[in-house]
Design a protein around this motif. Structure first.
Motif, PDB file in Angstrom:
ATOM      1  N   TRP A 192       0.818  -1.214   0.000  1.00  0.00           N
ATOM      2  CA  TRP A 192       0.000   0.000   0.000  1.00  0.00           C
ATOM      3  C   TRP A 192       0.850   1.262   0.000  1.00  0.00           C
ATOM      4  O   TRP A 192       0.513   2.255  -0.652  1.00  0.00           O
ATOM      5  CB  TRP A 192      -0.933  -0.023   1.203  1.00  0.00           C
ATOM      6  CG  TRP A 192      -1.658   1.251   1.472  1.00  0.00           C
ATOM      7  CD1 TRP A 192      -2.661   1.808   0.731  1.00  0.00           C
ATOM      8  CD2 TRP A 192      -1.445   2.147   2.574  1.00  0.00           C
ATOM      9  NE1 TRP A 192      -3.099   2.988   1.310  1.00  0.00           N
ATOM     10  CE2 TRP A 192      -2.368   3.216   2.446  1.00  0.00           C
ATOM     11  CE3 TRP A 192      -0.580   2.134   3.665  1.00  0.00           C
ATOM     12  CZ2 TRP A 192      -2.427   4.267   3.350  1.00  0.00           C
ATOM     13  CZ3 TRP A 192      -0.637   3.182   4.579  1.00  0.00           C
ATOM     14  CH2 TRP A 192      -1.556   4.225   4.411  1.00  0.00           C
ATOM     15  N   LEU A 193       1.978   1.239   0.712  1.00  0.00           N
ATOM     16  CA  LEU A 193       2.842   2.416   0.755  1.00  0.00           C
ATOM     17  C   LEU A 193       3.379   2.772  -0.627  1.00  0.00           C
ATOM     18  O   LEU A 193       3.552   3.942  -0.952  1.00  0.00           O
ATOM     19  CB  LEU A 193       4.009   2.170   1.721  1.00  0.00           C
ATOM     20  CG  LEU A 193       3.660   2.195   3.209  1.00  0.00           C
ATOM     21  CD1 LEU A 193       4.853   1.740   4.041  1.00  0.00           C
ATOM     22  CD2 LEU A 193       3.201   3.581   3.656  1.00  0.00           C
ATOM     23  N   VAL A 194       3.629   1.763  -1.439  1.00  0.00           N
ATOM     24  CA  VAL A 194       4.131   1.998  -2.786  1.00  0.00           C
ATOM     25  C   VAL A 194       2.985   2.162  -3.781  1.00  0.00           C
ATOM     26  O   VAL A 194       3.099   2.898  -4.763  1.00  0.00           O
ATOM     27  CB  VAL A 194       5.058   0.838  -3.213  1.00  0.00           C
ATOM     28  CG1 VAL A 194       5.545   1.036  -4.648  1.00  0.00           C
ATOM     29  CG2 VAL A 194       6.249   0.735  -2.266  1.00  0.00           C
ATOM     30  N   HIS A 195       1.865   1.491  -3.501  1.00  0.00           N
ATOM     31  CA  HIS A 195       0.698   1.536  -4.392  1.00  0.00           C
ATOM     32  C   HIS A 195      -0.520   2.023  -3.600  1.00  0.00           C
ATOM     33  O   HIS A 195      -1.383   1.226  -3.209  1.00  0.00           O
ATOM     34  CB  HIS A 195       0.434   0.152  -4.980  1.00  0.00           C
ATOM     35  CG  HIS A 195       1.601  -0.417  -5.730  1.00  0.00           C
ATOM     36  ND1 HIS A 195       1.929  -0.016  -7.010  1.00  0.00           N
ATOM     37  CD2 HIS A 195       2.534  -1.332  -5.373  1.00  0.00           C
ATOM     38  CE1 HIS A 195       3.004  -0.674  -7.421  1.00  0.00           C
ATOM     39  NE2 HIS A 195       3.392  -1.482  -6.446  1.00  0.00           N
ATOM     40  N   PRO A 196      -0.622   3.326  -3.351  1.00  0.00           N
ATOM     41  CA  PRO A 196      -1.693   3.862  -2.513  1.00  0.00           C
ATOM     42  C   PRO A 196      -3.090   3.665  -3.070  1.00  0.00           C
ATOM     43  O   PRO A 196      -4.072   3.894  -2.360  1.00  0.00           O
ATOM     44  CB  PRO A 196      -1.337   5.355  -2.403  1.00  0.00           C
ATOM     45  CG  PRO A 196      -0.453   5.634  -3.570  1.00  0.00           C
ATOM     46  CD  PRO A 196       0.306   4.374  -3.824  1.00  0.00           C
ATOM     47  N   GLU A 197      -3.191   3.244  -4.326  1.00  0.00           N
ATOM     48  CA  GLU A 197      -4.519   2.983  -4.893  1.00  0.00           C
ATOM     49  C   GLU A 197      -5.123   1.700  -4.331  1.00  0.00           C
ATOM     50  O   GLU A 197      -6.321   1.440  -4.524  1.00  0.00           O
ATOM     51  CB  GLU A 197      -4.441   2.893  -6.423  1.00  0.00           C
ATOM     52  CG  GLU A 197      -3.757   1.654  -6.972  1.00  0.00           C
ATOM     53  CD  GLU A 197      -2.237   1.745  -7.015  1.00  0.00           C
ATOM     54  OE1 GLU A 197      -1.601   0.831  -7.564  1.00  0.00           O
ATOM     55  OE2 GLU A 197      -1.685   2.745  -6.485  1.00  0.00           O
ATOM     56  N   ALA A 202     -10.798  -2.909   1.988  1.00  0.00           N
ATOM     57  CA  ALA A 202     -11.065  -4.251   1.476  1.00  0.00           C
ATOM     58  C   ALA A 202      -9.969  -5.215   1.896  1.00  0.00           C
ATOM     59  O   ALA A 202     -10.240  -6.379   2.229  1.00  0.00           O
ATOM     60  CB  ALA A 202     -11.183  -4.210  -0.048  1.00  0.00           C
ATOM     61  N   ALA A 203      -8.741  -4.727   1.902  1.00  0.00           N
ATOM     62  CA  ALA A 203      -7.623  -5.570   2.320  1.00  0.00           C
ATOM     63  C   ALA A 203      -7.753  -5.955   3.785  1.00  0.00           C
ATOM     64  O   ALA A 203      -7.461  -7.096   4.173  1.00  0.00           O
ATOM     65  CB  ALA A 203      -6.305  -4.839   2.080  1.00  0.00           C
ATOM     66  N   ALA A 204      -8.203  -5.025   4.618  1.00  0.00           N
ATOM     67  CA  ALA A 204      -8.395  -5.314   6.042  1.00  0.00           C
ATOM     68  C   ALA A 204      -9.447  -6.399   6.227  1.00  0.00           C
ATOM     69  O   ALA A 204      -9.303  -7.288   7.082  1.00  0.00           O
ATOM     70  CB  ALA A 204      -8.800  -4.043   6.783  1.00  0.00           C
TER      71      ALA A 204
END
Length: 219
Positions: A192-197, A202-204
Protein backbone atom coordinates in the motif's frame (compact mmCIF):
# COMPACT_ATOMS: atom_id res chain seq x y z
CA UNK A 1 24.76 25.88 25.40
CA UNK A 2 25.25 22.48 27.05
CA UNK A 3 23.26 19.48 25.80
CA UNK A 4 20.79 18.11 28.33
CA UNK A 5 22.29 14.64 28.37
CA UNK A 6 20.27 12.21 30.45
CA UNK A 7 17.60 14.72 31.43
CA UNK A 8 14.40 12.75 31.97
CA UNK A 9 10.98 14.03 30.88
CA UNK A 10 10.08 15.00 34.45
CA UNK A 11 13.16 17.24 34.65
CA UNK A 12 12.20 19.29 31.60
CA UNK A 13 10.38 22.59 31.66
CA UNK A 14 7.18 23.11 29.70
CA UNK A 15 9.11 25.08 27.07
CA UNK A 16 11.75 22.35 26.75
CA UNK A 17 9.12 19.64 26.34
CA UNK A 18 7.40 21.73 23.67
CA UNK A 19 10.70 22.29 21.85
CA UNK A 20 11.56 18.59 21.94
CA UNK A 21 8.13 17.77 20.51
CA UNK A 22 8.67 20.36 17.79
CA UNK A 23 11.93 18.63 16.85
CA UNK A 24 10.35 15.18 16.89
CA UNK A 25 7.53 16.40 14.63
CA UNK A 26 10.07 17.90 12.21
CA UNK A 27 12.01 14.63 12.23
CA UNK A 28 8.89 12.60 11.43
CA UNK A 29 8.04 14.97 8.58
CA UNK A 30 11.50 14.71 7.05
CA UNK A 31 11.97 10.96 7.42
CA UNK A 32 8.53 10.36 5.91
CA UNK A 33 9.24 12.52 2.86
CA UNK A 34 13.01 12.41 2.30
CA UNK A 35 13.94 9.10 3.89
CA UNK A 36 16.18 8.41 6.87
CA UNK A 37 19.59 8.88 5.19
CA UNK A 38 18.68 12.36 3.90
CA UNK A 39 17.33 13.50 7.27
CA UNK A 40 20.29 15.37 8.74
CA UNK A 41 20.45 17.42 11.91
CA UNK A 42 20.85 20.53 9.77
CA UNK A 43 17.70 19.67 7.81
CA UNK A 44 15.77 19.03 11.02
CA UNK A 45 16.96 22.34 12.47
CA UNK A 46 15.89 24.18 9.32
CA UNK A 47 12.45 22.50 9.29
CA UNK A 48 11.93 23.35 12.98
CA UNK A 49 13.21 26.93 12.56
CA UNK A 50 16.02 26.39 15.05
CA UNK A 51 19.79 26.32 15.02
CA UNK A 52 21.71 23.06 14.86
CA UNK A 53 23.13 23.93 18.28
CA UNK A 54 19.59 24.12 19.65
CA UNK A 55 18.85 20.65 18.28
CA UNK A 56 21.97 19.27 19.96
CA UNK A 57 20.94 20.94 23.21
CA UNK A 58 17.81 18.81 23.34
CA UNK A 59 19.16 15.70 21.59
CA UNK A 60 22.89 15.09 21.56
CA UNK A 61 22.89 13.30 18.19
CA UNK A 62 20.81 12.43 15.15
CA UNK A 63 20.57 8.88 16.45
CA UNK A 64 19.06 10.03 19.76
CA UNK A 65 16.56 12.29 18.02
CA UNK A 66 15.44 9.76 15.42
CA UNK A 67 15.13 7.07 18.08
CA UNK A 68 12.94 9.42 20.12
CA UNK A 69 10.76 9.96 17.04
CA UNK A 70 10.49 6.22 16.43
CA UNK A 71 9.71 5.56 20.09
CA UNK A 72 6.89 8.12 20.03
CA UNK A 73 5.43 6.57 16.89
CA UNK A 74 5.60 3.05 18.33
CA UNK A 75 4.07 4.18 21.64
CA UNK A 76 1.16 5.86 19.85
CA UNK A 77 0.72 2.85 17.58
CA UNK A 78 0.66 0.47 20.55
CA UNK A 79 -1.80 2.63 22.49
CA UNK A 80 -4.14 2.81 19.49
CA UNK A 81 -4.21 -0.97 19.11
CA UNK A 82 -4.43 -1.68 22.85
CA UNK A 83 -7.41 0.66 23.29
CA UNK A 84 -9.40 -1.04 20.55
CA UNK A 85 -8.55 -4.56 21.66
CA UNK A 86 -9.63 -3.69 25.22
CA UNK A 87 -13.10 -2.78 23.94
CA UNK A 88 -13.66 -6.24 22.43
CA UNK A 89 -16.35 -8.47 23.94
CA UNK A 90 -14.37 -11.72 23.85
CA UNK A 91 -11.23 -13.49 22.57
CA UNK A 92 -12.43 -13.83 18.97
CA UNK A 93 -13.54 -10.21 18.81
CA UNK A 94 -10.25 -9.12 20.39
CA UNK A 95 -8.27 -10.82 17.63
CA UNK A 96 -10.43 -9.24 14.94
CA UNK A 97 -10.04 -5.87 16.68
CA UNK A 98 -6.27 -6.34 16.69
CA UNK A 99 -6.09 -6.99 12.96
CA UNK A 100 -8.43 -4.10 12.17
CA UNK A 101 -6.53 -1.73 14.49
CA UNK A 102 -3.17 -2.64 12.99
CA UNK A 103 -4.45 -1.69 9.57
CA UNK A 104 -6.52 1.25 10.81
CA UNK A 105 -3.66 3.04 12.55
CA UNK A 106 -1.36 2.72 9.57
CA UNK A 107 -4.06 3.83 7.16
CA UNK A 108 -4.64 6.98 9.20
CA UNK A 109 -0.97 7.70 9.97
CA UNK A 110 0.95 7.27 6.74
CA UNK A 111 3.80 9.59 7.81
CA UNK A 112 4.35 7.62 11.00
CA UNK A 113 4.37 4.34 9.08
CA UNK A 114 7.11 5.75 6.86
CA UNK A 115 9.21 6.38 9.96
CA UNK A 116 8.80 2.74 10.99
CA UNK A 117 9.66 1.38 7.55
CA UNK A 118 12.59 3.74 7.08
CA UNK A 119 14.14 2.95 10.46
CA UNK A 120 13.30 -0.72 10.92
CA UNK A 121 12.98 -2.08 7.39
CA UNK A 122 15.08 -2.10 4.26
CA UNK A 123 12.50 -1.86 1.49
CA UNK A 124 14.86 -1.35 -1.40
CA UNK A 125 15.01 2.41 -1.03
CA UNK A 126 12.32 3.32 1.47
CA UNK A 127 10.53 6.50 0.52
CA UNK A 128 12.61 6.77 -2.62
CA UNK A 129 10.33 4.13 -4.24
CA UNK A 130 13.11 2.24 -5.95
CA UNK A 131 12.32 -0.15 -8.79
CA UNK A 132 12.87 -3.07 -6.43
CA UNK A 133 10.43 -1.64 -3.91
CA UNK A 134 7.87 -0.95 -6.62
CA UNK A 135 8.10 -4.57 -7.70
CA UNK A 136 7.10 -5.59 -4.19
CA UNK A 137 10.22 -7.70 -3.71
CA UNK A 138 12.47 -5.38 -1.72
CA UNK A 139 11.01 -5.30 1.79
CA UNK A 140 13.09 -7.08 4.39
CA UNK A 141 14.14 -6.50 7.97
CA UNK A 142 17.40 -4.68 8.56
CA UNK A 143 17.91 -6.81 11.66
CA UNK A 144 16.84 -10.46 11.27
CA UNK A 145 14.62 -11.54 14.15
CA UNK A 146 13.29 -8.05 14.81
CA UNK A 147 9.91 -8.84 13.25
CA UNK A 148 8.44 -8.84 16.77
CA UNK A 149 9.65 -5.30 17.38
CA UNK A 150 8.48 -4.06 20.78
CA UNK A 151 6.38 -7.19 21.24
CA UNK A 152 3.93 -6.41 18.43
CA UNK A 153 3.35 -10.01 17.44
CA UNK A 154 3.86 -11.33 20.94
CA UNK A 155 0.80 -9.28 21.88
CA UNK A 156 -1.16 -11.09 19.18
CA UNK A 157 0.25 -14.44 20.30
CA UNK A 158 -1.03 -13.69 23.81
CA UNK A 159 -4.52 -12.95 22.46
CA UNK A 160 -4.46 -16.16 20.46
CA UNK A 161 -3.33 -18.17 23.47
CA UNK A 162 -6.10 -16.69 25.59
CA UNK A 163 -8.69 -17.70 23.00
CA UNK A 164 -7.19 -21.16 22.59
CA UNK A 165 -7.18 -21.83 26.33
CA UNK A 166 -10.78 -20.62 26.62
CA UNK A 167 -11.79 -23.19 24.01
CA UNK A 168 -12.98 -20.52 21.61
CA UNK A 169 -10.37 -21.43 18.99
CA UNK A 170 -8.87 -24.57 17.53
CA UNK A 171 -5.59 -26.03 18.77
CA UNK A 172 -2.59 -24.47 16.99
CA UNK A 173 0.86 -23.03 17.60
CA UNK A 174 0.13 -19.45 18.63
CA UNK A 175 3.61 -18.10 17.86
CA UNK A 176 3.56 -19.42 14.30
CA UNK A 177 0.09 -18.09 13.59
CA UNK A 178 0.92 -14.72 15.17
CA UNK A 179 4.00 -14.39 12.98
CA UNK A 180 2.03 -15.44 9.89
CA UNK A 181 -0.74 -12.90 10.53
CA UNK A 182 1.81 -10.22 11.38
CA UNK A 183 3.73 -10.92 8.20
CA UNK A 184 0.53 -10.72 6.17
CA UNK A 185 -0.30 -7.33 7.67
CA UNK A 186 3.22 -6.07 7.00
CA UNK A 187 3.06 -7.29 3.41
CA UNK A 188 -0.22 -5.53 2.71
CA UNK A 189 1.00 -2.27 4.26
CA UNK A 190 4.31 -2.44 2.38
CA UNK A 191 2.41 -2.81 -0.90
CA UNK A 192 0.00 0.00 0.00
CA UNK A 193 2.84 2.42 0.75
CA UNK A 194 4.13 2.00 -2.79
CA UNK A 195 0.70 1.54 -4.39
CA UNK A 196 -1.69 3.86 -2.51
CA UNK A 197 -4.52 2.98 -4.89
CA UNK A 198 -4.87 -0.33 -3.02
CA UNK A 199 -8.26 -0.48 -1.28
CA UNK A 200 -6.99 -0.85 2.27
CA UNK A 201 -10.48 -1.27 3.74
CA UNK A 202 -11.06 -4.25 1.48
CA UNK A 203 -7.62 -5.57 2.32
CA UNK A 204 -8.40 -5.31 6.04
CA UNK A 205 -11.57 -7.38 5.51
CA UNK A 206 -9.55 -10.02 3.66
CA UNK A 207 -6.94 -10.10 6.45
CA UNK A 208 -9.71 -10.54 9.01
CA UNK A 209 -11.09 -13.49 7.04
CA UNK A 210 -7.57 -14.89 6.58
CA UNK A 211 -6.98 -14.76 10.33
CA UNK A 212 -10.32 -16.31 11.29
CA UNK A 213 -9.79 -19.14 8.80
CA UNK A 214 -6.48 -19.85 10.51
CA UNK A 215 -7.75 -19.95 14.07
CA UNK A 216 -11.42 -20.95 14.21
CA UNK A 217 -12.53 -24.50 14.94
CA UNK A 218 -13.15 -26.60 11.88
CA UNK A 219 -16.26 -28.74 11.47
Amino acid sequence: MTPRRGAGPDALTFTERARRQQLIDATIDLISTRGYPATSLSAIAERAGLSKAAVLYHFSSKDNLTRAALEQVMDQFGAYVTERVAQAAGPRDAIVAYVRAMIGYQQAHRRQVRVITEMLLDDGGGTSRSSEAESGGGTRLKTPGSHDTRGRWQALADLLEEGRRAGALREFDTRTVALAVGGAIDGVIAHWLVHPELDLDAAAAELEEFTLNAIERRA
